[in-house]
Design a protein around this motif. Structure first.
Motif, PDB file in Angstrom:
ATOM      1  N   TRP A  22       0.961  -1.257  -0.437  1.00  0.00           N
ATOM      2  CA  TRP A  22      -0.236  -0.058  -0.274  1.00  0.00           C
ATOM      3  C   TRP A  22       1.247   1.257  -0.283  1.00  0.00           C
ATOM      4  CZ3 TRP A  22      -4.754  -0.576  -1.053  1.00  0.00           C
ATOM      5  CH2 TRP A  22      -5.297  -1.718  -1.126  1.00  0.00           C
ATOM      6  N   THR A  24       0.132   5.352   0.460  1.00  0.00           N
ATOM      7  CA  THR A  24      -0.353   6.555   0.536  1.00  0.00           C
ATOM      8  C   THR A  24      -0.476   7.639  -0.086  1.00  0.00           C
ATOM      9  OG1 THR A  24      -0.304   6.197   3.011  1.00  0.00           O
ATOM     10  CG2 THR A  24      -1.215   8.578   2.369  1.00  0.00           C
ATOM     11  N   ARG A 106      -4.814   5.327   0.606  1.00  0.00           N
ATOM     12  CA  ARG A 106      -3.748   4.273   0.194  1.00  0.00           C
ATOM     13  C   ARG A 106      -4.134   3.647  -0.655  1.00  0.00           C
ATOM     14  NH1 ARG A 106      -1.606   0.715   4.935  1.00  0.00           N
ATOM     15  NH2 ARG A 106      -4.360  -0.327   4.424  1.00  0.00           N
TER      16      ARG A 106
END
Length: 162
Positions: A22, A24, A106
């Protein structure tokens, strides 16, 4: 992650190559992208106005910012054959922006190898389907079919099988 090589890449056609971690997409990244491209549309960079007037009630990332994330996230997955000297963007066949990425969201990339085309000197063009997923959303940010030109570490002479 896969262990792609120039000799086994065809074995992966139709298969998922992997999913990135992931990432952000914070307001700072959005602002930097706006500075790089000159696209300072308020829906991306004016936090207060976006909270008041945007249908998303938040600033959103530029579509082209999300598209630009394919390359680094694909490299994280390992889509470049390990015995290649380099891989270059070759083009896009289809891109669809399906959902906005709000500041602070994300995202991660899911890659499927769609096809492989042999070129001269052992070079390849690989086509991948890239889905940029948004954490907590049923709809991805985008789906893009991308093409990459893969250059082998050692050129292969014409007519010599790989």
């Amino acid at each position: 992650m896969t262990n792609l090589t120039l000799s086994n890449v065809n074995d992966f056609v139709g298969r998922e190559l992997g999913v990135s971690g992931w990432m952000t997409i914070d307001q700072s990244r959005i602002d930097h992208f706006a500075d790089c491209t000159g696209d300072h549309q308020w829906i991306h960079v004016d936090v207060d106005r976006a909270k008041r007037e945007s249908p998303f009630r938040s600033p959103v990332a530029h579509g082209y910012l999300t598209l630009a994330l394919i390359a680094p996230l694909a490299m994280e997955i390992g889509v470049l054959p390990t015995d290649a000297a380099a891989g270059f963007n070759y083009g896009l066949d289809k891109v669809r922006f399906l959902a906005p990425v709000k500041a602070g969201a994300r995202v991660r990339l899911r890659v499927v190898l769609v096809g492989v085309e042999s070129k001269e000197a052992g070079q390849l063009i690989i086509k991948t389907k890239n889905t940029l997923e948004i954490d907590g959303s049923d709809k991805p940010a985008l789906i893009a079919e991308t093409l990459a030109l893969i250059i082998p570490s050692k050129p292969v002479a014409a007519g010599v099988p790989r």
